[in-house]
Design a protein around this motif. Structure first.
Motif, PDB file in Angstrom:
ATOM      1  N   GLY A 186     -29.428 -15.484  28.730  1.00  0.00           N
ATOM      2  CA  GLY A 186     -29.088 -14.421  28.316  1.00  0.00           C
ATOM      3  C   GLY A 186     -28.324 -15.659  26.431  1.00  0.00           C
ATOM      4  N   GLU A 187     -28.052 -16.143  26.692  1.00  0.00           N
ATOM      5  CA  GLU A 187     -27.011 -16.558  25.592  1.00  0.00           C
ATOM      6  C   GLU A 187     -27.640 -17.224  24.594  1.00  0.00           C
ATOM      7  OE1 GLU A 187     -23.550 -17.822  28.603  1.00  0.00           O
ATOM      8  OE2 GLU A 187     -24.547 -19.600  27.730  1.00  0.00           O
ATOM      9  N   LEU A 188     -29.372 -17.662  24.507  1.00  0.00           N
ATOM     10  CA  LEU A 188     -30.308 -18.293  24.026  1.00  0.00           C
ATOM     11  C   LEU A 188     -30.540 -17.062  23.525  1.00  0.00           C
ATOM     12  CD1 LEU A 188     -32.403 -21.233  25.087  1.00  0.00           C
ATOM     13  CD2 LEU A 188     -31.444 -20.914  23.322  1.00  0.00           C
ATOM     14  N   ALA A 189     -30.666 -15.788  23.806  1.00  0.00           N
ATOM     15  CA  ALA A 189     -31.928 -15.094  23.782  1.00  0.00           C
ATOM     16  C   ALA A 189     -31.012 -13.934  22.253  1.00  0.00           C
ATOM     17  CB  ALA A 189     -32.556 -13.748  24.891  1.00  0.00           C
ATOM     18  N   GLU A 190     -29.604 -14.185  22.728  1.00  0.00           N
ATOM     19  CA  GLU A 190     -28.630 -12.945  22.167  1.00  0.00           C
ATOM     20  C   GLU A 190     -28.929 -13.993  20.648  1.00  0.00           C
ATOM     21  OE1 GLU A 190     -24.544 -13.566  22.985  1.00  0.00           O
ATOM     22  OE2 GLU A 190     -24.372 -12.390  22.442  1.00  0.00           O
ATOM     23  N   LEU A 191     -28.014 -15.555  20.676  1.00  0.00           N
ATOM     24  CA  LEU A 191     -28.332 -16.634  19.100  1.00  0.00           C
ATOM     25  C   LEU A 191     -29.582 -16.161  18.382  1.00  0.00           C
ATOM     26  CD1 LEU A 191     -25.607 -17.857  18.786  1.00  0.00           C
ATOM     27  CD2 LEU A 191     -27.359 -19.904  19.389  1.00  0.00           C
ATOM     28  N   LEU A 196     -36.877 -13.602  25.150  1.00  0.00           N
ATOM     29  CA  LEU A 196     -37.640 -14.803  25.605  1.00  0.00           C
ATOM     30  C   LEU A 196     -38.665 -14.631  27.041  1.00  0.00           C
ATOM     31  CD1 LEU A 196     -34.004 -17.246  25.399  1.00  0.00           C
ATOM     32  CD2 LEU A 196     -36.654 -16.794  23.619  1.00  0.00           C
ATOM     33  N   GLU A 197     -39.770 -14.472  27.398  1.00  0.00           N
ATOM     34  CA  GLU A 197     -41.103 -14.010  27.750  1.00  0.00           C
ATOM     35  C   GLU A 197     -41.161 -14.865  28.618  1.00  0.00           C
ATOM     36  OE1 GLU A 197     -42.318 -10.846  25.468  1.00  0.00           O
ATOM     37  OE2 GLU A 197     -41.049  -9.573  25.891  1.00  0.00           O
ATOM     38  N   THR A 198     -41.068 -16.032  28.113  1.00  0.00           N
ATOM     39  CA  THR A 198     -41.833 -17.464  28.173  1.00  0.00           C
ATOM     40  C   THR A 198     -41.072 -18.590  28.240  1.00  0.00           C
ATOM     41  OG1 THR A 198     -43.059 -18.399  26.487  1.00  0.00           O
ATOM     42  CG2 THR A 198     -44.187 -16.272  27.162  1.00  0.00           C
ATOM     43  N   LEU A 199     -41.906 -19.830  28.870  1.00  0.00           N
ATOM     44  CA  LEU A 199     -40.474 -20.884  29.162  1.00  0.00           C
ATOM     45  C   LEU A 199     -40.909 -21.060  26.957  1.00  0.00           C
ATOM     46  CD1 LEU A 199     -41.613 -23.050  32.421  1.00  0.00           C
ATOM     47  CD2 LEU A 199     -39.239 -21.596  31.448  1.00  0.00           C
ATOM     48  N   GLU A 310     -46.288 -19.711  30.765  1.00  0.00           N
ATOM     49  CA  GLU A 310     -45.196 -19.648  31.767  1.00  0.00           C
ATOM     50  C   GLU A 310     -44.232 -18.536  32.182  1.00  0.00           C
ATOM     51  OE1 GLU A 310     -45.455 -21.790  35.233  1.00  0.00           O
ATOM     52  OE2 GLU A 310     -46.838 -23.166  34.016  1.00  0.00           O
ATOM     53  N   PRO A 311     -44.042 -17.478  32.449  1.00  0.00           N
ATOM     54  CA  PRO A 311     -43.133 -16.644  32.349  1.00  0.00           C
ATOM     55  C   PRO A 311     -41.905 -17.024  32.555  1.00  0.00           C
ATOM     56  CG  PRO A 311     -44.178 -16.121  34.404  1.00  0.00           C
ATOM     57  CD  PRO A 311     -45.540 -17.639  33.759  1.00  0.00           C
ATOM     58  N   CYS A 312     -40.886 -16.902  31.886  1.00  0.00           N
ATOM     59  CA  CYS A 312     -39.032 -17.069  32.355  1.00  0.00           C
ATOM     60  C   CYS A 312     -38.604 -15.839  32.900  1.00  0.00           C
ATOM     61  CB  CYS A 312     -39.189 -17.038  30.938  1.00  0.00           C
ATOM     62  SG  CYS A 312     -37.432 -17.858  31.380  1.00  0.00           S
ATOM     63  N   THR A 313     -38.943 -15.626  33.700  1.00  0.00           N
ATOM     64  CA  THR A 313     -38.145 -14.209  34.138  1.00  0.00           C
ATOM     65  C   THR A 313     -36.618 -14.487  33.744  1.00  0.00           C
ATOM     66  OG1 THR A 313     -37.239 -15.316  36.264  1.00  0.00           O
ATOM     67  CG2 THR A 313     -39.887 -14.066  36.624  1.00  0.00           C
ATOM     68  N   ALA A 314     -35.187 -15.250  33.725  1.00  0.00           N
ATOM     69  CA  ALA A 314     -34.446 -15.345  33.752  1.00  0.00           C
ATOM     70  C   ALA A 314     -34.131 -14.640  32.267  1.00  0.00           C
ATOM     71  CB  ALA A 314     -33.881 -16.744  33.449  1.00  0.00           C
ATOM     72  N   ALA A 315     -34.415 -15.453  31.331  1.00  0.00           N
ATOM     73  CA  ALA A 315     -34.874 -15.355  29.771  1.00  0.00           C
ATOM     74  C   ALA A 315     -35.284 -13.051  29.720  1.00  0.00           C
ATOM     75  CB  ALA A 315     -35.777 -15.353  28.833  1.00  0.00           C
TER      76      ALA A 315
END
Ligand SMILES: Nc1ncnc2c1ncn2[C@@H]1O[C@H](COP(=O)(O)OP(=O)(O)OP(=O)(O)O)[C@@H](O)[C@H]1O
Ligand SMILES: O=P(O)(O)OC[C@@]1(O)O[C@H](CO)[C@@H](O)[C@@H]1O
Length: 323
Positions: A186-191, A196-199, A310-315
């Motif tokens: 979440g912090e990466l996406a916000e910044l 962020l849908e994939t690795l 590769e999907p990234c579910t957390a992002a």
């Protein structure tokens, strides 16, 4: 030596319940309080693994006294900087299916003298080659430049700096070139302002943080594992976890293990993931050491094209789960 700083520590109150029902009276079947805040959690984990550490925190009011007494009981070395206002309490509601709802208080406000003593006390602990680990939100008050002053002070003492924070404090500290940052998805996406849908998207976002000044980026991705981007390459890792109990503090355990493992390359990532796996399999934030055997898989030199598939579910999650 590792010196951790929590400018906004907390007493974490964990309540174990069957299920959260909005607007209802819910009775917990177990509850307890633990000294916390991200820097405290990192220090507790390092101390439990016999690593030389001291944690620096402001302490005010009854809660401040309680936190320092609990740290003394645990034998965790600490420096408490007296402040006038009461330290906050954060609540975690842990459901039987491991869903956690967290309510974090804003915390006390620090005046100029208190913020200055916090910086001075922290810097007095660090010497050449040490790690200064700056963790969590900044409290209100005269602290806007707190992390920046600490990074600059640590540089002057030839110490290395790790930062685990979010939002503006993270954005503004990057140009001062911290050695390590540990954003979650979440912090990466916000910044970066990107979904962020994939690795592969995570790797791109981590690269962006390196361009902005971070030397090493350890991106934690909840159940998806973690990505490490440093001078030696790009690595993806995941630990085998049989049963998740609560993920609160797992990021702190990941960071502690990564530092204990040398803070560099796949071996440190492996150590961090093993500590995080131990943390998610226990209640609360009080890290009690890693289990005997944890299987950790690391992909050396992550292939960018494959990562984009590769999907990234957390992002996809919003930045944090704070209510
Ligand atoms: N549900 C889960 N299953 C398996 N491993 C998990 C899970 N949640 C977290 N982890 C492990 O813990 C690490 C850190 O988790 P996360 O990304 O949630 O950190 P965080 O958001 O910084 O957490 P916190 O702020 O509570 O410390 C992950 O990289 C992963 O290794
Ligand atoms: O409000 P902040 O400073 O961002 O985070 C504080 C906190 O949520 O972080 C720890 C988990 O990492 C908890 O023990 C604590 O309550």
């Amino acid at each position: 030596m590792i010196v951790t700083v929590s400018p906004n520590p907390s007493m974490d109150r964990t309540m174990c319940i069957d299920q959260l029902r909005h607007g209802d009276v819910i009775r917990s079947h177990r509850s307890y309080s633990e000294p916390s805040g991200k820097g405290v959690n990192v220090a507790v984990a390092l101390h439990a693994n016999s690593i030389d550490v001291v944690t620096v925190l402001p302490a005010g009011g009854f809660t401040g006294v309680q936190i320092t007494e609990m740290l003394s009981d645990l034998g965790v070395p600490y420096i408490a900087v007296p402040i006038a206002q009461e330290i906050r309490s954060n609540v975690s509601l842990v459901e039987h299916n491991a869903t956690v709802t967290k309510i974090n208080e804003v915390g006390p406000s620090l005046d100029v003298a208190e913020a200055t003593s916090l910086v001075r006390e922290a810097l007095e602990q660090v010497g050449a080659g040490d790690w200064l680990v700056l963790c969590g939100t900044l409290p209100d008050g005269a602290v806007e430049r707190l992390y920046i002053d600490l990074v600059k002070g640590a540089r002057g003492r030839s110490a290395r700096v790790a930062v685990d924070t979010s939002g503006k404090p993270l954005r503004t500290v990057l140009p001062y070139r911290p050695d390590l940052v540990k954003p979650n998805a979440g912090e990466l996406a916000e910044l970066t302002g990107r979904a962020l849908e994939t690795l592969g998207d995570v790797v791109d976002a981590a690269e962006e943080l390196r361009r902005q000044g971070a030397r090493t980026v350890l991106a934690s991705l909840g159940s998806d594992g973690a990505i490490l981007l440093d001078d030696s390459g790009c690595y993806f890792g995941q630990a085998r976890v049989d049963r998740v109990v609560s993920a609160v503090g797992a990021g702190d355990a990941l960071l502690a293990g990564f530092l204990a493992g040398g803070a560099n390359g796949p071996q440190a990532l492996r150590e961090g993931l093993a500590w995080a796996a131990a943390a998610v399999q226990q209640e609360g934030t009080l890290y009690r050491g890693r289990g005997p055997r944890t299987r950790v898989d690391i992909s050396d030199d992550l292939d960018r094209n494959r990562a984009l598939q590769e999907p990234c579910t957390a992002a996809g999650l919003p930045a944090g789960s704070l209510v």
